[in-house]
Write a protein that holds these residues in place. Structure first.
Motif, short mmCIF file in Angstrom:
data_model
loop_
_atom_site.label_atom_id
_atom_site.label_comp_id
_atom_site.label_asym_id
_atom_site.label_seq_id
_atom_site.Cartn_x
_atom_site.Cartn_y
_atom_site.Cartn_z
N ASP A 52 -4.97 5.70 -41.24
CA ASP A 52 -4.92 6.99 -41.41
C ASP A 52 -3.74 7.23 -40.97
OD1 ASP A 52 -7.78 7.69 -42.52
OD2 ASP A 52 -8.48 7.60 -40.62
N ILE A 53 -2.91 6.40 -39.85
CA ILE A 53 -1.87 6.28 -38.92
C ILE A 53 -1.44 6.24 -39.98
CG2 ILE A 53 -0.65 5.27 -37.25
CD1 ILE A 53 -2.56 5.56 -35.49
N TRP A 54 -1.36 5.56 -41.26
CA TRP A 54 -0.13 5.19 -42.16
C TRP A 54 0.31 6.30 -42.57
CZ3 TRP A 54 -1.35 3.77 -47.35
CH2 TRP A 54 -0.55 3.89 -48.14
N ARG A 55 -1.28 6.93 -42.91
CA ARG A 55 -1.11 7.44 -44.40
C ARG A 55 -0.58 9.57 -43.41
NH1 ARG A 55 -7.07 9.39 -46.27
NH2 ARG A 55 -6.20 11.35 -44.07
N ARG A 56 -0.53 9.56 -43.02
CA ARG A 56 -0.12 10.59 -41.66
C ARG A 56 1.09 10.17 -41.83
NH1 ARG A 56 -2.96 13.80 -38.27
NH2 ARG A 56 -1.76 13.07 -36.29
N ASP A 57 2.63 11.62 -42.49
CA ASP A 57 3.77 11.38 -41.97
C ASP A 57 3.96 12.92 -40.23
OD1 ASP A 57 2.91 14.53 -42.74
OD2 ASP A 57 4.34 15.03 -43.28
N GLU A 58 5.27 12.36 -39.85
CA GLU A 58 5.31 13.27 -38.59
C GLU A 58 4.72 14.61 -38.82
OE1 GLU A 58 6.24 12.41 -34.95
OE2 GLU A 58 6.03 10.29 -36.09
N ALA A 59 5.41 15.51 -39.36
CA ALA A 59 4.89 17.11 -39.45
C ALA A 59 3.67 16.97 -39.25
CB ALA A 59 4.98 17.70 -40.79
N ALA A 60 2.25 16.14 -39.97
CA ALA A 60 1.38 16.20 -39.86
C ALA A 60 0.86 15.94 -38.34
CB ALA A 60 0.35 16.00 -41.02
N ALA A 61 1.26 15.01 -37.25
CA ALA A 61 1.26 14.68 -36.89
C ALA A 61 1.15 15.44 -35.03
CB ALA A 61 1.80 13.73 -36.10
N ARG A 62 2.79 16.20 -35.11
CA ARG A 62 2.72 16.93 -34.38
C ARG A 62 2.39 17.99 -34.24
NH1 ARG A 62 8.73 15.33 -35.67
NH2 ARG A 62 8.32 16.93 -37.51
N ALA A 63 1.87 18.69 -35.88
CA ALA A 63 0.38 20.01 -36.05
C ALA A 63 -0.65 19.60 -35.40
CB ALA A 63 0.83 19.88 -37.21
N ASP A 64 -1.44 18.49 -35.11
CA ASP A 64 -2.71 18.84 -34.35
C ASP A 64 -2.10 17.81 -33.06
OD1 ASP A 64 -1.98 15.87 -34.68
OD2 ASP A 64 -3.84 15.89 -36.84
N ASP A 65 -0.68 17.73 -32.60
CA ASP A 65 -0.59 17.03 -31.35
C ASP A 65 -1.07 15.36 -31.16
OD1 ASP A 65 1.12 16.99 -29.05
OD2 ASP A 65 -1.41 17.09 -27.85
N TYR A 66 -0.75 15.00 -32.61
CA TYR A 66 -0.59 13.31 -33.13
C TYR A 66 -2.39 12.84 -32.46
CZ TYR A 66 4.41 12.76 -32.81
OH TYR A 66 5.49 12.88 -33.02
N ARG A 67 -3.25 13.75 -32.68
CA ARG A 67 -4.59 13.71 -32.51
C ARG A 67 -5.49 12.13 -33.22
NH1 ARG A 67 -8.48 16.93 -36.01
NH2 ARG A 67 -10.24 15.89 -35.38
N THR A 68 -4.90 11.57 -34.82
CA THR A 68 -5.07 10.19 -34.93
C THR A 68 -4.78 9.55 -34.36
OG1 THR A 68 -5.23 11.75 -36.92
CG2 THR A 68 -5.18 9.40 -36.83
N GLU A 69 -3.93 9.06 -33.61
CA GLU A 69 -3.39 8.56 -33.33
C GLU A 69 -3.16 8.49 -31.82
OE1 GLU A 69 -1.54 10.62 -34.19
OE2 GLU A 69 -0.37 9.79 -36.02
N LYS A 70 -3.80 9.38 -31.03
CA LYS A 70 -4.24 9.22 -29.36
C LYS A 70 -6.03 8.59 -29.44
CE LYS A 70 -1.73 13.01 -27.28
NZ LYS A 70 -1.92 14.33 -27.11
N LYS A 71 -6.55 9.26 -30.47
CA LYS A 71 -7.70 8.37 -30.90
C LYS A 71 -7.59 7.06 -31.11
CE LYS A 71 -10.24 9.77 -34.99
NZ LYS A 71 -10.82 10.27 -36.49
N VAL A 72 -7.04 6.77 -31.91
CA VAL A 72 -6.27 5.22 -32.66
C VAL A 72 -6.63 4.59 -30.90
CG1 VAL A 72 -5.64 3.37 -33.61
CG2 VAL A 72 -5.98 5.13 -34.98
N PHE A 73 -5.64 4.95 -30.45
CA PHE A 73 -5.33 4.31 -29.33
C PHE A 73 -6.24 3.75 -28.59
CE2 PHE A 73 -3.85 4.89 -24.28
CZ PHE A 73 -2.88 3.89 -24.62
#
Lengths: 62, 312
Positions: free
Chosen positions: B263-284
């Protein structure tokens, strides 16, 4: 003139001193109980100097 | 009179006991205690409870000592990162020299006491771990290579091996796999953090992969590491410390972690910034649970084995 008012820093120092005292007491307790445990579970207990040491005499080591 | 006024206007910068304790990085210490405890409990030989307790205590103290040395050396970069600016040295509550001397004294004490409590192999291992974290990672790799997290992660991966060495006096494939589990887990865990703590590492000029190789590359590497981690985690389940409970847990947890990496790999920065890095935070957050549950499952297997169940 004696200092009668307690400043916040005095409370902090007191807390630090109590913390150090408790840490040292805990360390002493750990060393004591560790020694008890080692003596109970350990092998031979023998004096080190100016005395016969069974573990290094030839008959016993064979 | 004027001196008195000056003293009351500036807050006293004298450390409390809690400030010295904070130098030992209690949260990192809790991970060290837990993984070392599991390493000790799953080992085939057992030690008297008091020896085990003392050994874990001194391993934790050694971990804390290396944390104090890390804070002493890293005070300059801690000062510029929001996450670490409140630490005892950057905030001015503890003098750098005090932290250095606390770190050195506690390092010596923990190694000598572990040697006396358990064995000198485990003590040597602890000394090496402190050296690795304080010198190899903190002083050398952290500021010089984007692979800092990868190689430095070894320091955090040694505690279960030390726990195992306390009981057995040596190293085996099981303890190496526990090491590999934490070692391979560290990069995706920290890179997920680095993705959403972006400005902190930039400001401190720490060469995190996100800064040097770019964020898309970091995302790719998170997926690569979750894929490399899975066989290691599952392999531990096929050894003498594993069993059906661990294996089932490992398969499920690794599927979820690999999915997170994907999921992290599939996303780009724009998408991550749009939801305030939700996926990255969830994976962390999941990565913390991931490690806790793996070691928890190993502990469960050891518990089951002791009553005649579990294991292979």
């Amino acid at each position: 003139m004696p200092i009668t008012e307690t400043h916040e820093i005095h409370n902090r120092r007191l807390g630090r001193n109590i913390g150090v005292a408790l840490t040292l007491a805990a360390f002493v307790a750990v060393v004591f109980f560790l020694t008890v445990s080692k003596v109970r579970n350990g092998g031979s207990v023998e004096a080190y100097d100016h005395t016969v040491r069974p573990s290094i005499t030839e008959e016993d080591s064979q | 009179m004027s001196d008195f006024t000056a003293n009351t206007s500036t807050p006293p910068q004298e450390a409390g006991f809690g400030d010295y304790f904070a130098l030992l990085k209690p949260r990192v210490m809790s991970l060290v205690v837990f993984t070392a405890f599991v390493g000790l409990m799953v080992a085939p030989q057992s030690v008297p409870p008091m020896v085990g307790f003392a050994a874990i205590l001194f391993i934790a103290l050694g971990g804390g000592a290396s944390g104090a040395l890390n804070m002493w050396y890293d005070a300059d970069i801690d000062r510029v990162m929001a996450r670490t600016s409140g630490r005892p040295i950057p905030s001015g509550r503890v003098a750098p020299g005090e932290a250095l001397s606390l770190g050195l004294w506690l390092s010596t004490l923990s190694v000598v006491m572990l040697g006396l409590a358990a064995n000198w192999f485990a003590a040597g291992f602890l000394a090496f771990t402190i050296f690795f974290y304080a010198v190899i990672y903190t002083m050398w790799l952290k500021r010089s290579t984007p692979q800092n997290i990868v190689i430095g992660g070894a320091a955090g991966a040694f505690p279960p091996m030390i726990g195992w060495a306390v009981a057995t006096g040596g190293v085996s494939v099981e303890s190496l796999l526990m090491f590999a589990l934490v070692f391979m887990w560290t990069p995706p865990h920290f890179w997920a953090l680095a993705l959403f703590m972006k400005s902190d590492y930039d400001k401190a000029k720490v060469p995190m992969l996100t800064v040097t190789a770019g964020r898309p590359h970091t995302r790719r590497m998170i997926l690569v590491y979750t894929l490399l981690l899975a066989p290691v985690a599952i392999a531990a389940g096929l050894t003498s410390i594993g069993g059906p409970v661990y294996l089932a847990a490992a398969v499920v947890l690794n599927l979820v972690f690999v999915k997170g990496g994907y999921d992290i790999w599939r996303r780009d920065e724009a998408a991550a910034r749009a939801d305030d890095y939700r996926t990255e935070k969830k994976v962390f957050r999941f990565s913390l649970l991931y490690l806790f549950l793996h070691f928890g499952a190993l502990l469960a297997e050891a518990g089951l084995r002791s009553v005649g169940l579990g294991g292979w």
